[in-house]
Design an enzyme around this catalytic site. Sequence first.
Site, PDB file in Angstrom:
ATOM      1  N   ASP A   1       0.842  -1.198   0.000  1.00 50.79           N
ATOM      2  CA  ASP A   1       0.000   0.000   0.000  1.00 50.79           C
ATOM      3  C   ASP A   1       0.875   1.245   0.000  1.00 50.79           C
ATOM      4  O   ASP A   1       1.694   1.445   0.897  1.00 50.79           O
ATOM      5  CB  ASP A   1      -0.901   0.024   1.241  1.00 50.79           C
TER       6      ASP A   1
ATOM      7  N   TYR B   1       2.809  10.024  -0.647  1.00 48.90           N
ATOM      8  CA  TYR B   1       3.924   9.489   0.128  1.00 48.90           C
ATOM      9  C   TYR B   1       5.266   9.757  -0.540  1.00 48.90           C
ATOM     10  O   TYR B   1       6.311   9.670   0.111  1.00 48.90           O
ATOM     11  CB  TYR B   1       3.789   7.974   0.322  1.00 48.90           C
TER      12      TYR B   1
ATOM     13  N   HIS C   1      -7.631   9.632  -1.492  1.00 52.74           N
ATOM     14  CA  HIS C   1      -6.905   9.697  -0.219  1.00 52.74           C
ATOM     15  C   HIS C   1      -7.784  10.202   0.920  1.00 52.74           C
ATOM     16  O   HIS C   1      -7.577   9.851   2.087  1.00 52.74           O
ATOM     17  CB  HIS C   1      -5.686  10.613  -0.371  1.00 52.74           C
TER      18      HIS C   1
ATOM     19  N   LYS D   1      -3.024   5.717  -3.862  1.00 48.53           N
ATOM     20  CA  LYS D   1      -4.059   6.707  -3.593  1.00 48.53           C
ATOM     21  C   LYS D   1      -3.836   7.983  -4.410  1.00 48.53           C
ATOM     22  O   LYS D   1      -2.687   8.396  -4.622  1.00 48.53           O
ATOM     23  CB  LYS D   1      -4.057   7.084  -2.098  1.00 48.53           C
TER      24      LYS D   1
END
Length: 290
Positions: A44, A49, A107, A74
């Site tokens: 994930d 990120y 998200h 996401k």
Amino acid sequence: MTTTITLNNGVTMPALGLGVFQTPPEQTVAAVQTALEVGYRHIDTAAAYGNEREVGEAIRRSGIDRDDIFIETKVWVTDYGYDQTLHAFDKSARKLGVDRIDLLILHQALPAHFDRTVAAYQALEKLLADGKVRAIGVSNFLPIRLDELTARTDIVPAVNQIELHPYNIRPQSQAANAKHGILTQAWAPIGGIRHYSGSPQTPLTDPVITAIGDQYGKTTAQVMLRWHLQQSRSAIPKSVRAERITENFDVFDFHLTDDELARIDALHIGDTMNPDEMDFLSFDITVPEA
């Protein structure tokens, strides 16, 4: 207990995955490689990120067939909107080095820009119809946001990824997910990232969980992950330490009793520092005009 979960569109997903939230790019390749060597087949990540490229690199280095690895990522809020979200898929797929993403989710909701949130989800529906993703979903959606979204779109999300651990079991969110036939996926599944008002410890040091672990020769983290899996949730613990990554996957050789599950449930304190969940992350977000 199975090690996989079948989503509401029939796609099968490994129940336990490795999360890479706050994992620096320079540590991501090694963490994901370790996870894949241990046996994880679900990773994930997220555009926000900043490590999708490294996740893809680790998958390529592993030598494991792409179809055997479930990739979840996401779309970040600045890419919300129909055309913007279609482009966000292209960016993520390029960084990951794949043609198809297994699970693509929003998200969070943007309450002040919910039309844009809906348009972003409609783009996910288009990507699903075109076979570019295998499943679509959301993250950090409150029950009211799920109701709003499902009323204005055609495909029920397969997943809602939310903060969930023994000190914050999110009963209302879990019930709302179940009502819609949406899988609850836990981020921060073993707690430990927040302060808990009125509590002298975190879930990782809780004496109830420690005592249960002692009975099975397991750590508190392993007990909590087993608790999630036995209650039919997906969990995505994160770590950059090889020993912790390995330990977190070693949860398939013991079984908690109904009483033990109930004792862990009873540790619920309530929402921690973020009572209305990610709605509050709309602070100072500049969403470009369509």
